[in-house]
Scaffold this motif. Sequence first.
Motif, PDB file in Angstrom:
ATOM      1  N   ARG A  44      -1.682  -7.863 -11.740  1.00 35.80           N
ATOM      2  CA  ARG A  44      -1.079  -6.659 -11.746  1.00 35.80           C
ATOM      3  C   ARG A  44      -1.776  -5.730 -12.808  1.00 35.80           C
ATOM      4  NH1 ARG A  44       4.172  -7.073 -10.341  1.00 35.80           N
ATOM      5  NH2 ARG A  44       4.746  -5.752 -12.257  1.00 35.80           N
ATOM      6  N   GLY A  48      -2.679  -2.091 -11.415  1.00 32.19           N
ATOM      7  CA  GLY A  48      -2.075  -0.934 -11.985  1.00 32.19           C
ATOM      8  C   GLY A  48      -0.572  -0.927 -12.117  1.00 32.19           C
ATOM      9  N   LEU A  49      -0.088  -2.094 -11.889  1.00 36.72           N
ATOM     10  CA  LEU A  49       1.228  -2.250 -12.200  1.00 36.72           C
ATOM     11  C   LEU A  49       1.838  -2.385 -13.473  1.00 36.72           C
ATOM     12  CD1 LEU A  49       1.818  -4.388  -8.705  1.00 36.72           C
ATOM     13  CD2 LEU A  49       2.405  -1.893  -9.136  1.00 36.72           C
ATOM     14  N   GLU A  50       0.849  -2.941 -14.196  1.00 36.71           N
ATOM     15  CA  GLU A  50       0.748  -3.130 -15.765  1.00 36.71           C
ATOM     16  C   GLU A  50      -0.160  -2.276 -16.464  1.00 36.71           C
ATOM     17  OE1 GLU A  50       3.446  -5.185 -16.969  1.00 36.71           O
ATOM     18  OE2 GLU A  50       3.995  -6.608 -15.050  1.00 36.71           O
ATOM     19  N   VAL A  69      -1.355   3.239  -9.911  1.00 34.22           N
ATOM     20  CA  VAL A  69      -1.723   2.249  -8.907  1.00 34.22           C
ATOM     21  C   VAL A  69      -2.014   2.923  -7.696  1.00 34.22           C
ATOM     22  CG1 VAL A  69       0.842   1.747  -8.418  1.00 34.22           C
ATOM     23  CG2 VAL A  69      -0.787   0.191  -7.370  1.00 34.22           C
ATOM     24  N   TRP A  70      -1.395   4.153  -7.478  1.00 29.25           N
ATOM     25  CA  TRP A  70      -1.775   4.787  -5.922  1.00 29.25           C
ATOM     26  C   TRP A  70      -3.221   5.610  -6.264  1.00 29.25           C
ATOM     27  CZ3 TRP A  70       2.398   5.866  -9.308  1.00 29.25           C
ATOM     28  CH2 TRP A  70       2.640   7.094  -9.575  1.00 29.25           C
ATOM     29  N   ILE A  76      -2.426  -3.941  -2.157  1.00 28.49           N
ATOM     30  CA  ILE A  76      -1.494  -5.106  -2.626  1.00 28.49           C
ATOM     31  C   ILE A  76      -0.937  -5.916  -1.544  1.00 28.49           C
ATOM     32  CG2 ILE A  76      -0.282  -6.025  -4.671  1.00 28.49           C
ATOM     33  CD1 ILE A  76      -0.600  -3.211  -5.904  1.00 28.49           C
ATOM     34  N   PHE A  78       2.167  -8.198  -1.597  1.00 25.55           N
ATOM     35  CA  PHE A  78       2.917  -9.116  -2.681  1.00 25.55           C
ATOM     36  C   PHE A  78       3.442 -10.513  -2.005  1.00 25.55           C
ATOM     37  CE2 PHE A  78       3.434  -4.601  -3.625  1.00 25.55           C
ATOM     38  CZ  PHE A  78       3.449  -4.599  -4.902  1.00 25.55           C
ATOM     39  N   ALA A  82       7.262  -7.695   0.640  1.00 25.73           N
ATOM     40  CA  ALA A  82       7.912  -6.362  -0.128  1.00 25.73           C
ATOM     41  C   ALA A  82       7.634  -5.500   1.094  1.00 25.73           C
ATOM     42  CB  ALA A  82       7.077  -5.785  -1.260  1.00 25.73           C
ATOM     43  N   PRO A  96       1.405   4.458   3.582  1.00 17.73           N
ATOM     44  CA  PRO A  96       0.428   4.928   2.717  1.00 17.73           C
ATOM     45  C   PRO A  96      -0.367   6.253   3.312  1.00 17.73           C
ATOM     46  CG  PRO A  96      -0.326   2.769   3.179  1.00 17.73           C
ATOM     47  CD  PRO A  96       1.004   3.187   3.839  1.00 17.73           C
ATOM     48  N   LYS A 147      -5.306   1.843   4.484  1.00 20.49           N
ATOM     49  CA  LYS A 147      -5.906   2.790   3.672  1.00 20.49           C
ATOM     50  C   LYS A 147      -7.530   2.454   3.226  1.00 20.49           C
ATOM     51  CE  LYS A 147      -3.359   1.177  -0.437  1.00 20.49           C
ATOM     52  NZ  LYS A 147      -2.484   1.539  -1.396  1.00 20.49           N
TER      53      LYS A 147
END
Lengths: 319, 563
Positions: A44, A48-50, A69-70, A76, A78, A82, A96, A147
């Motif tokens: 994470r 970039g989720l944390e 993150v983007w 990612i 999950f 998700a 995206p 992407k």
Amino acid sequence: MLLLKGLRKSFRGFTLYVEELEIPDNSYVVLLGPSGSGKTTLLRLIAGLETPDAGAVYIDGRDVTKSPVWQRDVGIVFQNYALYPHLTVFDNIAMPLKNRKLPKEEIAKRVRHIAEILGIQNQLEKYPHQLSGGQQQRVALARALVKEPRVLLLDEPLSNIDARLRLEVRGFLKSLQRRLGTTVIHVTHDQEEAMALGDLLVVINNGRIEEAGPPSQLYSRPRSLFVFNFLGLSNVLPASRLGLGGDELIGFRPEDVVVGEGRYTGKVARVEYLGPYKLLEIVFNDVVIKARVPPHLAVDEGAVVRFDVEKDKILRFPS
Amino acid sequence: MRDKQILFLALPAILYLFSFTTYPIISNIVLSFYERTYEGSLKWVGLGNYLWFFFRDPYGGLILWNTLFYSLATPVIAVTLALPIAVALRRLGGRWLVLLMLPAFVPPVTAAMAWYLMLNPLYGLGYYLMQSGVVKSNPLSTIWTVVLIDVWRALPTAVLIIYSGLRALPRSVEEAAMADGLVGVRKFFAIDLPLVSPHILTAFVLTALTGFFTFDPIYIGTAQVGPRLLDNLAYYSFEKFASGEFGYAATLIVVMTAVGTLLSLAYMKALSAKTMLRLPGVYRLPNREAPRALHAAVLAAALAFVFTPLIWLAIVSVKPPREVINVPPSLLPSRLSFENYEAAFTSGLPFFLMSLYVSLINTAVTVFLAAAAAYQMRVHNLGGWPLVTYILYLMTTPTLLYIVPLYLVVRSLGVYNTLWALVLTYPVMTLPYAIWILYNYYSGFNKQIEEAALADGMTRVKAFFKVVLPLSRSGMGVAGLYAFLFSWGALVFPLAFTSTPYNLADPLSFSGAQTFSIYISMLMSPVTMSYGEVSAAGVVSIIPPLIYLIAVRNHLEKVWGAR
């Protein structure tokens, strides 16, 4: 190339710290560790989720630590996929791209292309709840890959897959990586899965990287006792017990034990028949030694056997 | 497995509910074909009542229009307001939810009274509204005021439903949206809103039910502005009942039952709705977070809306009695005075005591019967989905539907105007809701606890009392809160089944059974002008539910999902 430097993240009395980790391009990297070891947190942080408390993440030399993150050029997948339940498979994969306001034809072209690679080109009009778990995962993969990210992050991708299909999906993931040439970072707690997939294995324990290297090296010549134990069945005992030294520990795998001849004589306490081989527990000098023997070898519990350990396979760990 | 003991435990609640609701529903239909003559006997008129209402009744058109207006305006406004409030709550933290929930714990009569008091064009803030030209005509005489009060009452529920929907969004889907580059406003409209759309629908239907059956604001409002201005079907049918036209009242109630049933079915459909809304053009929206200050402003406005009438109520209640009717009204009292409270306590005591008795008795009875039934329904699947559906149906339709037949029952039992009339009928109002709360509560209950007790040699009945009930305290606490709240705030049943205040000269007769709600509505009359006294009574009426609320607050948070 992905580079982590001095990365630190603390929460609820747990600290993850990575002094330095370099992940080369086009490689399949597996983050392996027991649950609660911090491997998902590390993923994470890369995603970039944390945000880390200290340290930096570089992608191709660019410091992305502050980037959300983007903006990181990562895809990612999950653990529970998700997917957006209110959108069709096509729209899920297109999300995206639509968000970057690409022209419609370009979006359709790229979605169809990635859907073909993943073998879901016939599912594009369906909704996620109409798909099987395996198909959902492919949609999640397509969404992450459409992407064309520099790095693809997979969080326990096989944990929600039926046991029968797991081997097949495992092979698919590896060949997909080879075909697209993306860097893949794959998190798992399953050492067999890790060894089968990884070009590079990063073993994490208690918030620290224990050791990183190719699977064969980590299996047969690890520097860390934890890695030695974690990657498979192992014998660990004081060297003195086999008359091979003093207080330091020695370790060897059950397959490195030769049964039938040798310097030592022990009593077979237990025999497990496991199909391709038998596993013996031999009591010698008050320690139990696991040995792997061919399945046809006739040996009974209680029998006394001679055995030896292949000298050059023995590892020494400071006690 | 259906053993007799399961049935034995669930039967009291279920038998009671069936006899006290299905009999009135059928009886209403029969009564609707009759007309009550001047001599008091019933005369067969066939469809006459229906034809009269739809084609001849001079008020028929007005009443249908008002009813439709209330049933649409209330949900549209409540849900439109609730959505931004729920979003602001998610951004700023759920601790504000408790404050926003307050209107749900204010007795409906008190809520209506407080609003009419505040909007009064002579003695309330309505004076300043008219002076400043914000409103041109008397704010009391418009149907918008009824909508305003209903929105105030329904807003907490709508916010709660939508907020819990937003909180239940899977974290990973939100993170996936982030990875796909969706942020802030655009993410909300592309992902969040579609995913909570079933919750929004649920909130809409539930508040539509509130609007359709609204009664208390009209009852209070009509006393202020005169008859037939604000009436809807519910109020009109009560008027007809009160004037003894049982056949016609039953006719109106049958019409309401039909519409209410449709709405109730829509509610159940909404509860299980899976279809999600998709919005076009979301990619043109700004891809960034809305400023935090905007969310703070929304929340502040919501809190102001919730608290203004209550604060005005409290201010009026401590004004010296003469100052209450000053024109223009003073914004703050010249001195703190408790004379209004003294007056309210003196004349209100019998009403207060009666309300307290019946609320406490009914809460205990309800919670106990509901727990016994809900446990068997959930854990042993007693009655299956038809029973659950029936309970949901009863929960979403008001008790007004049963007053005519139940009045006749109460009369024939000889308990009219006694505590017993209320004790006998109140569970109709509270049991379905309590069963529903406990039914959901027991879904997380470990069935093996009861099985272990059986294995230890207890009977099912004994196991229920010794093991299940003691472990159900938090669920029963919450069910009890709502049972108390409904009992304490009830207006329709006491209006229908009582006629005089509790006779304190002979307290053990428990006769004369008018409740505190009736006391407040009697005081709230433009003739007596006892606005100071009524505001003091209003403040007092909020206290018992609040005490109960504070006592069970820790359990509530589990039910509400707030932090």
